[in-house]
Structure formats: C-alpha cells, structure tokens
Design an enzyme around this catalytic site. Structure first.
Site, mmCIF file in Angstrom:
data_model
loop_
_atom_site.group_PDB
_atom_site.id
_atom_site.type_symbol
_atom_site.label_atom_id
_atom_site.label_comp_id
_atom_site.label_asym_id
_atom_site.label_seq_id
_atom_site.Cartn_x
_atom_site.Cartn_y
_atom_site.Cartn_z
ATOM 1 N N ARG A 26 0.905 -1.272 -0.075
ATOM 2 C CA ARG A 26 0.207 0.138 0.131
ATOM 3 C C ARG A 26 0.712 1.308 0.083
ATOM 4 O O ARG A 26 0.911 1.987 -0.987
ATOM 5 C CB ARG A 26 -0.902 -0.011 1.438
ATOM 6 C CG ARG A 26 -2.101 1.122 1.069
ATOM 7 C CD ARG A 26 -1.765 2.401 1.530
ATOM 8 N NE ARG A 26 -1.395 2.427 2.887
ATOM 9 C CZ ARG A 26 -0.743 3.709 3.436
ATOM 10 N NH1 ARG A 26 -0.786 4.624 2.821
ATOM 11 N NH2 ARG A 26 -0.521 3.676 4.768
ATOM 12 N N ASP A 27 1.637 1.426 1.091
ATOM 13 C CA ASP A 27 2.219 2.656 1.168
ATOM 14 C C ASP A 27 3.566 2.780 0.146
ATOM 15 O O ASP A 27 3.968 3.706 -0.188
ATOM 16 C CB ASP A 27 2.816 3.023 2.682
ATOM 17 C CG ASP A 27 3.085 4.312 2.850
ATOM 18 O OD1 ASP A 27 2.880 5.333 2.117
ATOM 19 O OD2 ASP A 27 4.230 4.548 4.036
ATOM 20 N N HIS A 218 6.446 4.562 12.722
ATOM 21 C CA HIS A 218 6.516 4.330 11.016
ATOM 22 C C HIS A 218 7.415 5.458 10.704
ATOM 23 O O HIS A 218 7.172 6.690 10.775
ATOM 24 C CB HIS A 218 4.999 4.893 10.603
ATOM 25 C CG HIS A 218 5.234 4.842 9.151
ATOM 26 N ND1 HIS A 218 4.076 3.735 8.548
ATOM 27 C CD2 HIS A 218 5.777 5.220 7.954
ATOM 28 C CE1 HIS A 218 4.232 3.730 7.073
ATOM 29 N NE2 HIS A 218 5.255 4.942 6.934
ATOM 30 N N CYS A 251 5.826 9.492 -0.198
ATOM 31 C CA CYS A 251 4.417 10.003 0.080
ATOM 32 C C CYS A 251 4.261 10.947 -0.837
ATOM 33 O O CYS A 251 4.933 11.903 -1.232
ATOM 34 C CB CYS A 251 4.409 10.776 1.628
ATOM 35 S SG CYS A 251 3.003 11.640 1.834
ATOM 36 N N ASN A 260 10.229 4.314 2.962
ATOM 37 C CA ASN A 260 10.118 3.792 4.083
ATOM 38 C C ASN A 260 11.276 3.000 4.879
ATOM 39 O O ASN A 260 12.045 2.571 3.934
ATOM 40 C CB ASN A 260 8.986 2.811 4.236
ATOM 41 C CG ASN A 260 7.517 3.604 3.857
ATOM 42 O OD1 ASN A 260 7.077 4.470 4.954
ATOM 43 N ND2 ASN A 260 7.064 3.332 2.805
#
Length: 312
Positions: A26-27, A218, A251, A260
């Site tokens: 997802r991210d 996170h 992002c 990440n």
C-alpha cells in the site's frame, strides 16, 4: 542467496517479540509512477505472507483520481482469499469504508495529520475537519466489528511548518484514539526524527495518558535515522513497527519524503538483537528481489543488496 545472518546478542530491556506491520503493497506501491497490475500486487502479498509477515497492508480505498496506483482495490482483494495474514486497508471516508466492507475487509485504517499544512495538502481539510470526517468512519467500523488503526503523519517535522511541537502531536493523537482507534501509528513522514525526539514524544504521550501498547512507529529513512529511531522506540516499550519490503515508498503529497524503513533492514537488526518477528529473512529478501524485478530497478534496501548481491 544469504551469505550469513547476524549473531544474536540480546539487549536487556527490549521486547521479546515485535510485530512488523508491512506497508509495502500500500504505502510502498502508491508512490510508484507505473501502475502495478493487481495480479502482481496479489503475488507480492502472498509472498510476503509466506515469508512470515502476519500483517500486510493490502491497499487503499481512496478515490482513484488521488492515488491512481491503488485504483484496483476492488480487483485486488478477491485475489487475496486464503492469504494467511491480516490484510488491513486504508479508508479515507465513509464511502471508502462502505467499499471495503463490501469486499469483506476485517481491518481498516484512517490517515490523519498532526499539522494543518499537510492536512490541507493530503485531505483538503483542516486537522479538526479531518477528525470530524473520521469520527463516523471509526464508529461505523467498530460497530461492524472491524479493527481500526489510526495513522498520524508529520509527528516530527513538516516540510512547510518545520519542527512540530510535542503538545500539538499529543493533542491530535489523543483525539484519534478517543474516536475509537485501537492502535495509533506515529509517522515520521519526511524522515527528520532523531532518537531523542522519538523518546521525548513517546514520553509526552505516556504523560498524557496514552499507553505505549497502543502505539506503533512508522519511520522514513531520509537522513538514515530510521533504524536508530526504531531502537529508541523499542527501548521505550513499543512492540509494533511499520516497514516496507525492499524500502519501497515515500509520500505522494510530501515530496521530501523518501522511502520507508526497509523491512529487511529492520529484520536484520531485530534478528541481531534476538527479538522474534516470525519472519524468514531469506524468503523476504527473495520477495523484494522479485518485486524489484517487476518494477525494473534494484531495491534500495541495504540488506537486500548485501544478501542478494544486487548492484546499487
């Protein structure tokens, strides 16, 4: 593939087990320029689960106009029947929750901001307006028996506003938890946190009545601090850490946000500390090498490169 594993040398006072909340599908993939086919995403998720990751965030039910890389949520979830993992999905509003429930989702997440600038950029609302939008979503999810996670972005720094005061983060964090979120993930969206800052925020949250057991972290690795920040959180008692296989992601609404924390880098550190994750590092590395091939570039994860001999 693997030339060695770290020697396990436990550090007193750290958790015996850490749950990794895998966010790569997802991210990670939401920041890709190319559209990854649903069948490839499904295979990615199946491989991650087979590597021992018990929580794999599958997709997001945002409007396709805003995140076109995840526009195939309705096609993806039916492909995941039988995957032996928790498969939470992001829902931005009541419509997103309705779509997720129709496909049998059992866990959802809402995504808030600690700063006004990012709330407006990401949600086109003020912080307070976004919380008002989340209230019926969280209530509806809980009434349906779904687990609810809250994400809080920009907890340490904001590209428009700079450093974010601790009390500002605490205020929004408390409101998200008071809405009914079971867990709150504290996001270092642009990767500017340092270990002392992490400890200070966790302490401030505890002093405001937030139990450490309800918190996850996170981190992004913009300045190479993600693992150091994770260790600071572990020393404070945090046992849930978000990470992205192969270090995928960033992002789309904060251009200074780089990848990440790579799941492989995290597992290497945790293995070396004797902390159980249930993850097979060899299978995880092979999965990220495979996904990097699908994306047409090497993985940014240092551990993936070291163990698979990929060129940077």
């Amino acid at each position: 593939m693997i030339s060695g594993l770290p020697m396990a040398v436990p550090e007193p006072g750290l958790p015996a087990r850490v749950r990794i909340h895998e966010v790569g599908p997802r991210d990670g993939l939401q920041n890709e320029k190319a559209i990854v086919p649903a069948e490839v995403k499904a295979e990615f998720i199946r491989r991650l689960a087979a590597a021992g990751l018990g929580t794999v965030e599958a997709t997001s039910f945002v409007h396709p106009k805003w995140v076109p890389q995840l526009a195939d949520a309705e096609q993806l979830l039916p492909l995941l029947d039988g995957v032996p993992a928790r498969l939470p999905v992001l829902v931005p509003n009541a419509r997103g929750l309705e779509r997720a429930r129709a496909l049998g989702a059992r866990e959802v997440a809402v995504f808030g901001s600690a700063t006004e600038s990012f709330a407006k950029a990401n949600l086109n609302r003020t912080v307070d307006e976004s919380l008002e939008m989340f209230a019926p979503v969280v209530a509806g999810a809980r009434e349906a028996g779904l687990a609810v996670r809250g994400y809080l972005s920009m907890c340490f720094g904001d590209p428009w506003e700079g450093a974010v005061p601790l009390e500002q983060v605490v205020r929004v964090a408390r409101r998200l938890l008071d809405l009914g979120c079971d867990e709150l993930s504290l996001g270092d969206t642009i990767g500017v946190a340092t270990p002392g800052h992490v400890t200070a925020l966790l302490t401030a949250l505890n002093e405001a009545g937030v139990e450490t057991g309800r918190l996850a972290v996170h981190f992004h690795d913009t300045y190479g601090q993600a693992l150091a920040n994770t260790l600071a959180a572990l020393r404070h008692g945090v046992t849930t850490v978000d990470a992205s296989a192969g270090g995928l992601g960033g992002c789309p609404y904060a251009k200074s946000a780089t990848g990440n924390l790579a799941t492989e880098d995290l597992v290497w550190m945790l293995d070396g500390l004797g902390i159980d994750t249930g993850v097979d590092l060899g299978r995880l590395t092979a999965t990220s090498v495979w996904m990097a091939e699908q994306l047409g570039r090497p993985s940014p994860s240092r551990t993936v490169r070291a163990l698979s001999h990929q060129e940077p």
